[in-house]
Design a protein around this motif. Sequence first.
Motif, short mmCIF file in Angstrom:
data_model
loop_
_atom_site.label_atom_id
_atom_site.label_comp_id
_atom_site.label_asym_id
_atom_site.label_seq_id
_atom_site.Cartn_x
_atom_site.Cartn_y
_atom_site.Cartn_z
N THR A 18 65.36 18.55 115.72
CA THR A 18 66.82 19.00 115.29
C THR A 18 67.08 19.04 113.71
O THR A 18 67.35 20.42 113.96
N ALA A 19 66.67 18.51 113.25
CA ALA A 19 66.66 18.74 112.31
C ALA A 19 65.68 20.66 112.08
O ALA A 19 65.63 21.09 110.75
N ALA A 20 63.78 19.57 112.87
CA ALA A 20 63.16 21.41 111.73
C ALA A 20 63.67 22.45 112.68
O ALA A 20 63.44 23.37 112.06
N ALA A 21 64.06 21.42 113.82
CA ALA A 21 65.13 23.09 114.57
C ALA A 21 65.70 23.92 113.54
O ALA A 21 65.74 25.51 113.58
N ARG A 22 66.33 22.92 112.51
CA ARG A 22 67.35 23.81 112.03
C ARG A 22 67.60 25.08 110.82
O ARG A 22 67.56 25.78 110.58
N LEU A 23 66.01 24.03 110.53
CA LEU A 23 64.94 24.56 109.30
C LEU A 23 64.34 25.22 109.59
O LEU A 23 65.18 26.81 108.86
N ALA A 24 63.67 25.78 110.66
CA ALA A 24 63.36 26.82 110.88
C ALA A 24 64.62 28.19 111.57
O ALA A 24 64.24 29.30 111.46
N GLY A 25 65.93 27.65 111.48
CA GLY A 25 66.75 28.65 112.42
C GLY A 25 66.60 29.62 111.10
O GLY A 25 67.54 30.80 111.28
N THR A 26 67.03 28.40 110.15
CA THR A 26 67.74 28.90 108.65
C THR A 26 66.34 30.05 108.44
O THR A 26 66.44 30.42 107.90
N ILE A 27 64.86 29.39 108.41
CA ILE A 27 64.10 30.59 107.72
C ILE A 27 64.63 31.80 108.74
O ILE A 27 64.03 32.62 107.32
N ALA A 28 64.14 31.96 109.97
CA ALA A 28 64.47 32.78 110.92
C ALA A 28 65.27 33.73 110.33
O ALA A 28 65.66 34.74 109.95
N GLU A 29 66.11 33.00 109.64
CA GLU A 29 68.05 33.88 109.70
C GLU A 29 67.46 34.83 108.06
O GLU A 29 68.03 36.24 107.70
N ARG A 30 67.12 34.14 107.04
CA ARG A 30 65.94 34.36 105.59
C ARG A 30 65.37 35.49 105.57
O ARG A 30 65.10 35.82 104.73
N SER A 31 64.71 35.61 106.50
CA SER A 31 63.43 36.12 106.84
C SER A 31 63.88 37.22 108.18
O SER A 31 62.49 37.87 109.06
N ARG A 32 64.83 37.94 108.62
CA ARG A 32 64.76 38.80 109.28
C ARG A 32 64.28 40.12 108.96
O ARG A 32 64.06 40.44 107.74
N PRO A 33 64.45 40.96 110.27
CA PRO A 33 64.14 42.11 109.70
C PRO A 33 64.85 43.22 108.18
O PRO A 33 63.51 43.83 107.92
N GLN A 34 65.93 43.10 108.47
CA GLN A 34 66.14 44.15 107.71
C GLN A 34 66.54 43.79 106.65
O GLN A 34 66.47 44.45 105.72
N LEU A 35 66.00 42.73 105.75
CA LEU A 35 66.13 41.83 104.90
C LEU A 35 63.92 42.75 104.08
O LEU A 35 64.39 43.26 103.12
N GLY A 36 63.85 43.44 105.36
CA GLY A 36 61.71 43.22 105.06
C GLY A 36 61.40 42.50 103.70
O GLY A 36 60.78 41.20 103.95
N GLN A 37 60.80 43.11 102.48
CA GLN A 37 59.32 42.68 102.13
C GLN A 37 60.54 41.61 101.04
O GLN A 37 59.92 40.61 100.59
N SER A 38 61.89 41.37 101.09
CA SER A 38 62.95 40.55 100.21
C SER A 38 62.70 39.99 101.13
O SER A 38 63.58 38.60 100.69
N GLY A 39 62.43 39.08 102.60
CA GLY A 39 62.53 37.61 103.06
C GLY A 39 62.41 36.75 102.55
O GLY A 39 60.93 37.08 102.14
N LEU A 40 62.67 35.84 103.43
CA LEU A 40 61.85 34.72 102.59
C LEU A 40 60.53 34.45 103.21
O LEU A 40 59.87 34.21 101.50
N ALA A 41 60.33 34.40 103.92
CA ALA A 41 58.58 34.11 104.94
C ALA A 41 57.59 35.77 103.74
O ALA A 41 56.94 34.80 103.31
N ALA A 42 57.88 36.29 103.54
CA ALA A 42 57.40 38.10 103.59
C ALA A 42 56.85 37.68 101.37
O ALA A 42 55.66 37.51 100.93
N ARG A 43 58.33 37.00 100.90
CA ARG A 43 58.22 36.86 99.64
C ARG A 43 57.06 35.55 99.91
O ARG A 43 56.86 35.80 98.56
N HIS A 44 56.84 35.22 100.93
CA HIS A 44 56.24 33.85 100.48
C HIS A 44 54.15 33.94 101.14
O HIS A 44 53.65 32.73 101.41
N GLY A 45 54.56 35.18 101.09
CA GLY A 45 52.70 36.05 102.22
C GLY A 45 52.74 35.55 103.02
O GLY A 45 51.93 35.02 104.33
N PHE A 46 54.23 35.12 103.81
CA PHE A 46 53.45 34.97 105.41
C PHE A 46 54.05 36.38 106.45
O PHE A 46 55.35 36.90 105.96
N GLY A 47 53.36 36.32 107.18
CA GLY A 47 53.56 37.91 107.80
C GLY A 47 54.95 37.74 108.59
O GLY A 47 55.54 38.67 108.71
#
Length: 251
Positions: free
Chosen positions: A49-78
Amino acid sequence: MNNLVLELTRTSALVAALGDSSAGFAGLSDAEVLAARGPIAALLRLSSTAAARLAGTIAERSRPQLGQSGLAARHGFGNPTLMVQHATGLSRIEAGRLLAVGVLMRETEMAERRAAEARDAQRLAQATAVAAAVAAAAAAEVAAAEAAEAAAAAALAAVQAQREADWEAAQWEAREADRAAVWAELHPDLPLPDAAPRPARPEAPPVAPVAPISPVAPISLVVPMPVIPLVEVVVPWQAPIVHAVAAGIFS
């Protein structure tokens, strides 16, 4: 649903007490081995459950509207799935599923929170309307009582003034009668001189009858609800499933 932090703390302590090596687990009795299944299963469920909530937070902070400023993109993940895969060690398919569950949990919790806030706002508006109605009724009751008291005082003052005028008139008539009797006795052949002017009676203003104060009717607490523009809140239909999975009663 139980608090995740408290449950994690409790189950982690129970699992840690089982031992930190194979030798420690080997020393458990059969009853302890059977009893250990519950805490370990709960810890796995709570960790997921904690892992799923973490994944949901990563998805929210890496949503397409943020572009390259998203969390995943800023750490080198596509995409956020790759970041979740890297963080959890799961396969890409499993990471994608975990991400989907996390997004659904986040959306469900946010929708339920908005619905609760809307209900609270409606209850507050109703309580405010009831308080305003009670205050208005109380003010009207006080105003009516004060008006009735003022009218009664005015009527009493008018009656008292009339009594005083009647008493003065009676005194004048008595004095005039005595004067006429004395004059007739002393000067029977002379006309009675003019007397002092008769006291004028004050014209009292007409006093409206004071209506008795009727008992105030009970204040109805059912007041028209004000129209509150509430944001439409749609709770995902999967919400019961999400809660069941998080509670460990659905798999």
